[in-house]
Write a protein that holds these residues in place. Sequence first.
Motif, PDB file in Angstrom:
ATOM      1  N   GLU A 108       0.829  -1.210   0.000  1.00  0.00           N
ATOM      2  CA  GLU A 108       0.000   0.000   0.000  1.00  0.00           C
ATOM      3  C   GLU A 108       0.861   1.256   0.000  1.00  0.00           C
ATOM      4  OE1 GLU A 108      -3.561  -2.278   2.437  1.00  0.00           O
ATOM      5  OE2 GLU A 108      -2.231  -0.862   3.467  1.00  0.00           O
ATOM      6  N   ARG A 109       1.973   1.201   0.685  1.00  0.00           N
ATOM      7  CA  ARG A 109       2.883   2.346   0.688  1.00  0.00           C
ATOM      8  C   ARG A 109       3.621   2.440  -0.642  1.00  0.00           C
ATOM      9  NH1 ARG A 109       2.832   5.478   4.544  1.00  0.00           N
ATOM     10  NH2 ARG A 109       4.604   6.549   3.599  1.00  0.00           N
ATOM     11  N   ARG A 110       3.937   1.334  -1.237  1.00  0.00           N
ATOM     12  CA  ARG A 110       4.583   1.365  -2.552  1.00  0.00           C
ATOM     13  C   ARG A 110       3.634   1.942  -3.599  1.00  0.00           C
ATOM     14  NH1 ARG A 110       9.294  -2.310  -2.629  1.00  0.00           N
ATOM     15  NH2 ARG A 110       9.300  -3.599  -0.741  1.00  0.00           N
ATOM     16  N   GLU A 111       2.356   1.535  -3.532  1.00  0.00           N
ATOM     17  CA  GLU A 111       1.389   1.966  -4.540  1.00  0.00           C
ATOM     18  C   GLU A 111       0.938   3.411  -4.340  1.00  0.00           C
ATOM     19  OE1 GLU A 111      -3.100   0.853  -6.218  1.00  0.00           O
ATOM     20  OE2 GLU A 111      -2.188  -0.351  -4.605  1.00  0.00           O
ATOM     21  N   HIS A 112       0.630   3.779  -3.110  1.00  0.00           N
ATOM     22  CA  HIS A 112      -0.007   5.080  -2.869  1.00  0.00           C
ATOM     23  C   HIS A 112       0.942   6.181  -2.404  1.00  0.00           C
ATOM     24  CE1 HIS A 112      -3.859   3.175  -3.433  1.00  0.00           C
ATOM     25  NE2 HIS A 112      -3.624   2.311  -2.451  1.00  0.00           N
ATOM     26  N   PHE A 113       2.118   5.802  -1.894  1.00  0.00           N
ATOM     27  CA  PHE A 113       3.024   6.798  -1.330  1.00  0.00           C
ATOM     28  C   PHE A 113       4.428   6.737  -1.935  1.00  0.00           C
ATOM     29  CE2 PHE A 113      -0.243   5.853   1.838  1.00  0.00           C
ATOM     30  CZ  PHE A 113      -0.769   7.120   2.023  1.00  0.00           C
TER      31      PHE A 113
END
Length: 261
Positions: A108-113
């Motif tokens: 989720e951090r790779r995709e959104h942040f």
Amino acid sequence: MTRWIGTSWKMNKTLAEARAYARGLDEALSSRPELTDGVQPFIIPPHTALAAVASELSSDSPGVGSAPGVHLGAQNAHWEDSGAWTGEVSVPQVKDAGAVLLEIGHSERREHFAETVETTRRKVEAALRHELIPLLCIGESAQIRQQGGTADFLLDQARGALQGLTEEQLSRVLIAYEPIWAIGAQGRPAEVDELLEPFDVLHEEYGGRVEALLYGGSVTPENAAQLLGIPGVQGLFIGRAAWSLQGYLELLQLAARPSAA
């Protein structure tokens, strides 16, 4: 072998809810020591609840509860120790709040942040510099899996984040394999045969070198024992099934030595 059984609460729980969960966990594990027989429990609250949870799991060792060996983690931290990074928190800050473990590189951090292999490498280095346990999350999309690229993708993510570490530093790292297609509310639980190749590849590269290899992705009390039986799996990183205290305790019981025998 110690099985690492933990959960990240993601962006959930108020301070009151976090305190109640942590207090209940401390009481349960203190009264039922068999739940930690061969198991290393860990919980990863949101940053707002980190210090509050630490206070409920109070002991002489920061981040470790009076119930034996409960590790407290943070969901993210910046690689710099301080500075003009508005909205970020540093590794020294989460350590000061009670964390002994740092989650790094969740999908989720790779995709959104915009988390990259390079930023995961910097965060792993920062965690080790401050004597925290890095929990490196890796995992491929359904498209990459369908194209047959899982093994190379996982090794690229892991090698990139862990490059330059000494064997001693590497021995303090946890790696959690979380296929993107199997996590979250829309995730599809993985079949055992779908996990054999990824864990064979990871075990060949990192088995006996890192602290443990974990699996995460639609873990439930119904499939936990089966997942723990996969060669190379040394623990579970659990989402919503462990967001209730009862759910987490049930999973700890499944992983504990008497149940696994």
